[in-house]
Each structure stands twice: as C-alpha cells, then as structure tokens.
Design an enzyme around this catalytic site. Sequence first.
Site, PDB file in Angstrom:
ATOM      1  N   ALA A  61     -39.419 -23.602  36.400  1.00  0.00           N
ATOM      2  CA  ALA A  61     -39.604 -24.659  37.406  1.00  0.00           C
ATOM      3  C   ALA A  61     -41.089 -24.981  37.570  1.00  0.00           C
ATOM      4  CB  ALA A  61     -39.021 -24.197  38.725  1.00  0.00           C
ATOM      5  N   GLY A 102     -36.738 -20.489  35.411  1.00  0.00           N
ATOM      6  CA  GLY A 102     -35.708 -21.502  35.220  1.00  0.00           C
ATOM      7  C   GLY A 102     -35.481 -21.814  33.748  1.00  0.00           C
ATOM      8  N   GLU A 125     -39.812 -14.972  38.656  1.00  0.00           N
ATOM      9  CA  GLU A 125     -39.743 -15.534  40.008  1.00  0.00           C
ATOM     10  C   GLU A 125     -40.178 -14.532  41.065  1.00  0.00           C
ATOM     11  OE1 GLU A 125     -37.530 -15.951  37.664  1.00  0.00           O
ATOM     12  OE2 GLU A 125     -36.567 -17.901  37.759  1.00  0.00           O
TER      13      GLU A 125
HETATM   14  N1  CAA Z   1     -45.211 -24.756  36.623  1.00  0.00           N
HETATM   15  C1  CAA Z   1     -46.309 -25.503  36.692  1.00  0.00           C
HETATM   16  N2  CAA Z   1     -47.416 -25.288  35.963  1.00  0.00           N
HETATM   17  C2  CAA Z   1     -47.383 -24.239  35.124  1.00  0.00           C
HETATM   18  C3  CAA Z   1     -46.270 -23.406  34.988  1.00  0.00           C
HETATM   19  C4  CAA Z   1     -45.138 -23.698  35.785  1.00  0.00           C
HETATM   20  N3  CAA Z   1     -44.019 -22.974  35.718  1.00  0.00           N
HETATM   21  N4  CAA Z   1     -46.563 -22.439  34.089  1.00  0.00           N
HETATM   22  C5  CAA Z   1     -47.807 -22.695  33.653  1.00  0.00           C
HETATM   23  N5  CAA Z   1     -48.304 -23.778  34.276  1.00  0.00           N
HETATM   24  C6  CAA Z   1     -49.598 -24.427  34.070  1.00  0.00           C
HETATM   25  C7  CAA Z   1     -50.772 -23.548  34.472  1.00  0.00           C
HETATM   26  O1  CAA Z   1     -51.058 -23.671  35.847  1.00  0.00           O
HETATM   27  C8  CAA Z   1     -51.876 -24.123  33.600  1.00  0.00           C
HETATM   28  O2  CAA Z   1     -52.326 -25.300  34.227  1.00  0.00           O
HETATM   29  P1  CAA Z   1     -53.896 -25.690  34.189  1.00  0.00           P
HETATM   30  O3  CAA Z   1     -54.225 -25.857  32.744  1.00  0.00           O
HETATM   31  O4  CAA Z   1     -53.949 -26.918  34.999  1.00  0.00           O
HETATM   32  O5  CAA Z   1     -54.616 -24.525  34.812  1.00  0.00           O
HETATM   33  C9  CAA Z   1     -51.145 -24.517  32.320  1.00  0.00           C
HETATM   34  O6  CAA Z   1     -49.769 -24.614  32.674  1.00  0.00           O
HETATM   35  C10 CAA Z   1     -51.269 -23.506  31.211  1.00  0.00           C
HETATM   36  O7  CAA Z   1     -50.942 -22.233  31.744  1.00  0.00           O
HETATM   37  P2  CAA Z   1     -51.850 -20.947  31.450  1.00  0.00           P
HETATM   38  O8  CAA Z   1     -53.270 -21.266  31.716  1.00  0.00           O
HETATM   39  O9  CAA Z   1     -51.239 -19.794  32.174  1.00  0.00           O
HETATM   40  O10 CAA Z   1     -51.661 -20.844  29.870  1.00  0.00           O
HETATM   41  P3  CAA Z   1     -51.185 -19.646  28.970  1.00  0.00           P
HETATM   42  O11 CAA Z   1     -50.968 -20.218  27.638  1.00  0.00           O
HETATM   43  O12 CAA Z   1     -52.118 -18.485  29.125  1.00  0.00           O
HETATM   44  O13 CAA Z   1     -49.773 -19.161  29.574  1.00  0.00           O
HETATM   45  C11 CAA Z   1     -47.520 -19.306  30.359  1.00  0.00           C
HETATM   46  C12 CAA Z   1     -48.671 -20.012  29.590  1.00  0.00           C
HETATM   47  C13 CAA Z   1     -47.088 -18.065  29.583  1.00  0.00           C
HETATM   48  C14 CAA Z   1     -46.395 -20.276  30.480  1.00  0.00           C
HETATM   49  C15 CAA Z   1     -48.029 -18.862  31.748  1.00  0.00           C
HETATM   50  O14 CAA Z   1     -48.583 -19.979  32.397  1.00  0.00           O
HETATM   51  C16 CAA Z   1     -46.959 -18.280  32.626  1.00  0.00           C
HETATM   52  O15 CAA Z   1     -46.633 -17.129  32.485  1.00  0.00           O
HETATM   53  N6  CAA Z   1     -46.454 -19.056  33.568  1.00  0.00           N
HETATM   54  C17 CAA Z   1     -45.537 -18.487  34.556  1.00  0.00           C
HETATM   55  C18 CAA Z   1     -44.365 -19.366  34.665  1.00  0.00           C
HETATM   56  C19 CAA Z   1     -43.446 -18.858  35.726  1.00  0.00           C
HETATM   57  O16 CAA Z   1     -43.707 -18.013  36.539  1.00  0.00           O
HETATM   58  N7  CAA Z   1     -42.264 -19.479  35.710  1.00  0.00           N
HETATM   59  C20 CAA Z   1     -41.268 -19.271  36.714  1.00  0.00           C
HETATM   60  C21 CAA Z   1     -41.283 -20.430  37.656  1.00  0.00           C
HETATM   61  S1  CAA Z   1     -40.132 -20.192  38.963  1.00  0.00           S
HETATM   62  C22 CAA Z   1     -38.682 -20.690  38.293  1.00  0.00           C
HETATM   63  O17 CAA Z   1     -38.629 -21.155  37.222  1.00  0.00           O
HETATM   64  C23 CAA Z   1     -37.417 -20.493  39.100  1.00  0.00           C
HETATM   65  C24 CAA Z   1     -37.076 -21.528  40.036  1.00  0.00           C
HETATM   66  O18 CAA Z   1     -36.317 -22.402  39.731  1.00  0.00           O
HETATM   67  C25 CAA Z   1     -37.534 -21.441  41.415  1.00  0.00           C
END
Ligand code: CAA
Length: 728
Positions: A61, A102, A125
């Site tokens: 998400a 998600g 999450e």
């Molecule tokens: N939503 C919005 N933005 C996100 C995102 C997300 N889920 N995941 C990453 N981004 C953004 C980061 O903020 C970053 O933005 P900026 O360049 O503006 O700073 C950009 O994407 C790149 O991210 P990273 O700098 O972290 O790049 P990376 O290559 O080192 O890592 C990643 C990429 C592995 C996806 C890492 O960002 C990550 O682990 N993200 C976590 C995602 C997460 O926690 N997802 C669960 C969301 S909750 C959910 O999904 C359930 C629900 O329905 C409520």
Amino acid sequence: MSALKRMLGPVAVITISNPPVNALSPAVQESLLKVLKEINLDPTVKAIVLGGENGKFSAGADIRTFQTREVRSAASLEDVNSALEKSTKPIVAAIEGVALGGGLELALGCHYRLAHVKAQVALPEVLLGLLPGAGGTQRLPRLIGIPAALEIITTGQYVSAPAALKLGLLDSVVEDNVVQAAVDLAHNVIGQPLEPRRLCMRPLPCPPNVEKLFDEAKVKLKKQFRGAKSHQVCVDAVRAAVELPFAEGILKERELFLTLFSSDQAKARQYAFFAERSVARWTAPSGANWKSASPRPIRTAAVIGLGTMGRGIAVSLARAGIQVIALEQDKKQLEMGSKAVMSIMERETQKKQQLGHALNAPHFGFVKFTLDFNELGNADLVIEAVYENMALKKEIFQRLSKMCKPETFLCTNTSGLNIDEIASVTDRPHLVIGTHFFSPANIMRLLEVVRGYHSSPTTISTVMNLSKVLGKIAVVVGNCPLFVGNRLMGPYVEQAVFLLEDGYTPNEVDQVLEEFGFAMGPFRMSDLAGLDVGWRSRMERGLTGPKLSPGVPACQREGKRYSPLPDILCEKGRLGQKTGQGWYQYERAGGRTAVADPWLQSFLEDYRKAHKIRQNVVRHDEILEWCLYPLINEGFKVLEDGIASGPEDIDVIYTHGYGWPKHMGGPMFYASMVGLPRVLTTLETYYESNRDVPSLKPSALLKKLVTQGSPPLKEWRSQLGHHQSSKL
Ligand code: CAA
Ligand code: NAI
C-alpha cells in the site's frame, strides 16, 4: 498509475505500474479490478499472470497516503484479493524484486506464486504500526501453517525467495525471466481445478498446542518490542484465523486493523519510515547537497585500531566486498584484533548459511592485518579507531597526511572530539570527516557523519555513499562536542543520576524508561557499555571532580549542579558488567543479569544523609518527564545551532543508535505528539526550581515554535537559520 494488460497467446499479463515501487494506491486497486473484470469476460483469455513494472512486483500500500486517505479506501485491497481468488481463470503471481505488505497479500490472492531467486517477500505492516489488513493474517497461515505465518506477520521480517520456497509460500523460484516462467506455468495449469488453490477454501492446519503458541508469542514479542501494540494485535489477528471461519476472520482482521490504523504508534512508525529515507538528502552549509556532489568509489579501506570499534568496522567493510588493511600498534593487539575479526566473520557466515541465504562469492573481502603504517599509503579511505585521546589522534592524522596518497579520505571514529582540530594537522582538511559508528559496529546500522568546517561535498558524498554500500543508515551532522547523539544523552543521563541523589533507585528509574519502550534504562545501559567509557571521556575533558564535602547539599561546578556519583563508582572499581558491579550487581565479572545491590542502596542512603540532600519525591510519570524533556530540549538546541538540519535527523539517530522505541517516533516526534506547550511549561517549571541545571532551561527554538502556535513537525525545518560548523 494503472494496471496494464497485454496478451501472450491465451494468457493475459497484467502489469502493475506505479513508479518507483508499484505502491498500491486506490487508483491502482480500482484499475486492477477493472482489468480483471474485463479479462474474466473475455473468452479468448484462458489464464492470467500478474506482475509489476520495472522489476518490482509491489511494495504494498502507498504509505504516503495513510495519514490523509479514508480508511475505507485502504480496505478495498481485500476486494481485489477476493476478486483474484474467485477468478475462474487461473492466476499466477510473477514476483520480481519485492512483494511486500499489500503486494504479498495480492500474491496470496492469486492461485500460484512464482518468484525470481533474488526476490524478497514480507508482511512489514507490523513495522508501520499496523497489521496486514487485506487478508494476509487469514490466508498466510492457511498456506504455510500457523508457526511460520505468525513469525512472518509479527516480526515483519523480509524473506528471501529460496527461503519462501522452503516454507511453501512460493510454488517455484526461477533464475531468469520471471514473467515468461509465469506465462509457461499459466499455460500448464489451464483447465486444472482451482478450488484447492484458493486459500480462502483451505482448511487451516492447526498444531496441537496452538493456544500455548499464541501466549508464548505474545510474551516474547512484549519483551522484544516493549510497549509496541501492533505486534500483540497481529497475534490476535492470526488467532482469529484459527477460531473463525475465513469470512468472519476477514471481518475480525478488519476490526483489529482499524484499532491500529489511526493510533499514535502507527503515526510514529510511518513517520519513522519516511524519516529514515529523508536523511539521505543532506545539504551542506555551502549549499552543496546529495544531488550536486559526486561520491568517489572506495575499493580499499584501512582501519587503524582493532579494539571494540575497529573490529566491527573492519568486518562491515569486508562484508561489503571492500579490501581492508587493518593496523594495530603492537603484535599482541594485532593478534587479538585479527582473531576477533576472523571470529565475527565466521559467526556471520554460519548464521547466513543457517538462514539459507545465498552466499555471494566471496562473502567477505580480503582483510590484511599489519603493524606497518606504510601499508596504508594506497588506501582510498582510512578510518581511525584508536583510543579517545586528542593528542594520539592528531599524531596519527599527521602521519596519515604524510603517508597516504593525496586523494585518500581520512575519517575518525571519535565519539565527540573536535573534527576541525584533528583536520588541522593534516595537509587536506577538506578530505577529513567524522564517521561515528555505533557499537557493535558490524551490527548497529547507524552512522553519524560529522562534517568538519572544511569537509568537502565530495567527502560527505563519498562517506554517505559508502554507508549505503555497508547497509548503514547515515545522518550528516555538524561538528560540536559529542555531536548529536551523545550530546542529547548528556542531560538524560545527568537527570537520571540526579534522581538517584533525590531518593530513587537505579531500578525504579530504569523501569519507567523501559516501560516507555527503551530496551534498557539508563543505568542498565551504562553498566552494559561500561561506566569507564564516560569517565575516561570526562577525565580527558577535565570534567571529573570536585568531590562533595560532608554537609554540602549538592555538588556544583562553575555554578552548575553536578553529581560525582558515576565518578565515585568508577574510582571504587565498579565499572559495570565487566567488573561484576556497577549500578547493579551481577553474578560474576562479565555477567549479564542485573540485580539490585544492597551495598549501593546503603551507599546512596549514606551519601544523601552526609550531604543533607533533601528527598525530592517525584511521581513515577514525572520520572519520564525529568529524563526525557531535557533530552528533547537539547534536541531543540542542536537544531538551533544548525548541528542537525532537521528533527527527522535527530529522530533517526535516536531510534537507530540509542534504543528510542520506533513506535514513539524519536524524541522530536514524541515532543510533537505530547504537545510543545506541555513540554515547554514543564521545562519552565523544572528550571524555575533548579536554576543550576542549564539543561532544563527551555531552548529559544522551542519557545519560538510555541509562540507560533506549535506548527507541525514537518514545518520546523523552515524555522531554522543557516547551518554553521565550528572552526578552530
Ligand atoms: N509506499 C509509498 N512509498 C514507498 C513505499 C510504499 N509502500 N515503499 C517505498 N516507497 C518509496 C520510498 O519512500 C522512497 O521514496 P523517495 O525516493 O521519495 O524517498 C522510494 O519508494 C524508494 O524506496 P527506498 O528508498 O526505500 O528504496 P530501496 O530500493 O532501498 O527499497 C523497498 C525499496 C524494499 C520497497 C523499501 O522501500 C521498503 O522496504 N518499503 C517498505 C514497504 C512496506 O512497508 N510496505 C507495506 C505497506 S503497508 C501495506 O501494504 C498493507 C496495507 O494495505 C495497509
Ligand atoms: P578500544 O580501546 O577498544 O580500542 C582502541 C584500539 O586502538 C586498541 O586495540 C589499541 O591497541 C589501538 N591503538 C591505540 N593506539 C594505536 C596506534 N597508535 N596505532 C594503531 N592502533 C592503536 O577503543 P574503542 O572503544 O574501539 O574506541 C575507539 C574509538 O571509537 C574512540 O575514539 C571511541 O571514542 C570511539 N567510539 C567508541 C564506541 C564504543 O562504544 N566503544 C562507540 C563509538 C565510538
């Protein structure tokens, strides 16, 4: 922002497209539902592949919208999952890069899951203060069993594709084109029954002692993530999968999700997520910044001193494939240091193998151990980690300056000495910078990058880039005594010791801070780190003594209150765990179990009597304020001085280096949640009755923000002036 469709024979390939990480916004979800509906109505389509654009399935998400969007739209992802699951045409998830949150829930809605060998899956999450709210807590246990699902859901751990295959989370792992492999699989399963592939229809394999499993998980998580709600609620959601039929389990999951969604802890965790990413966007006082400066590659690095810190630093560098030259002062120290480095590397390799991680060959770069300073000449970067002694550090930097090639970066791991003074003895102050690692350096992710007055943008950029290569989170800070982290620690520890003078025991103070969420209170932490670390630093800075004379109510130095208690303990040889006695007693020297020490209790009573210290009775909730508010106040002073460029920087330092609980965001975020007027009024009251404690005097910035109506934290940065680093 959409879901794109293309046909490969009878297989329709849907591709999620929302750069940079294919986050699932309401628009993407709607688009997915629309495309799915069309495909299901199209008789030429016999099977479906679901993938993500640019080598990423989906990072879940869109976290950016959590604090603004309606909860209703966050929920609609389960509608998509349910639609995927009910599809009468088989759907294969083609996972490249990441399937997180998600994103993974979407894959669980599909009938088959296939991933690239380097892909990672997770339900993170819980780390955002939430639980998987789109069926993840109900489908995953049905796929891989309760124990494994519970572990993944309650810890948020990232699982490599090979490990996920072993767990049964994936059907297959491939080394090359995932989408093509998924299309091939889709072809093969056309016409096969879908019922057994729908997780909502699967019976849940239940271990015999399932209640015990849940209870034990809760106890373990409570200890591991003190005070954090989401981990506990995740257990309840998985329990619902056991106790309720699927449809009711989904409703329960939703209900629990909503209890977390608008909580302060979730806000704090989500703030911490973006704060961690924001610190990479540094700006130097000159205006040069992360975009304009170019880093230089580091292929060979030298480490000077293989004590507590040097060992971990050498391992971190070698692990990243950098060639390391490690220097010690004599044969004995070199032998000890090299043994320690090799044994950390062996342990790390074994652990990686146990976890089923692929080892990149070679796992570690080459480490050369030496006593010969001349061997450092060709290093691209040197990190000095010798004793905290200015004269010694200057001597070393003078030698480095003569010995190293002109472009070698010279870094110091000092925990608080003046970077400019160290740089002044070299022929290249622009290439000198502080790299303050935290102990143990091979494990702790934080790195304070201390820019000196002359540190060039290339130097900052190179070290920031290196930190990324090492897998660290680096924060650029200015040069002042103790930098940011240790500077804020000062008033916190000082107040904790004053509370002992005022009548409390170390355990009472520690307990309050541990209930708040710190892994360890200040006294347990100090015993672990060794009381002599601060003592030596105080001696180096001429800050030990004077002692109290009997009858003198409280010790003062230059008109400021000062407690000699930590110095007295050190003089008595009570250095903490290493000597078996400190603020607590331990079963033996090097023991880990802290027990209240009757000797200390009576020593403190005698001390108070002898110096006629009036017992100052403080309520338990006030202990928290006495310790945390001066720390927060120092944080505002650090912002005022331009030593930290924004509140996020301080918060990242505290959550990653000092055990500040992530679900409390960090000291500055916590202040914004408590309310700045309350922090200010409390400090004013405390300062009024303690004029000899300067750390209680409210900072000008805090006052200014309150006068302006306490703007939200994201606006504080705009209230700060230009940064200045110190100059000799
Ligand atoms: N939503 C919005 N933005 C996100 C995102 C997300 N889920 N995941 C990453 N981004 C953004 C980061 O903020 C970053 O933005 P900026 O360049 O503006 O700073 C950009 O994407 C790149 O991210 P990273 O700098 O972290 O790049 P990376 O290559 O080192 O890592 C990643 C990429 C592995 C996806 C890492 O960002 C990550 O682990 N993200 C976590 C995602 C997460 O926690 N997802 C669960 C969301 S909750 C959910 O999904 C359930 C629900 O329905 C409520
Ligand atoms: P330590 O005492 O464990 O190790 C210092 C090492 O430097 C010793 O092995 C010593 O033999 C070696 N050394 C001394 N002089 C030398 C010389 N001339 N040439 C080569 N090697 C020499 O010290 P520690 O704890 O590793 O600290 C190192 C630096 O890191 C200090 O500046 C300290 O303030 C800082 N630091 C320490 C932290 C900690 O928790 N211990 C945390 C963060 C920073």
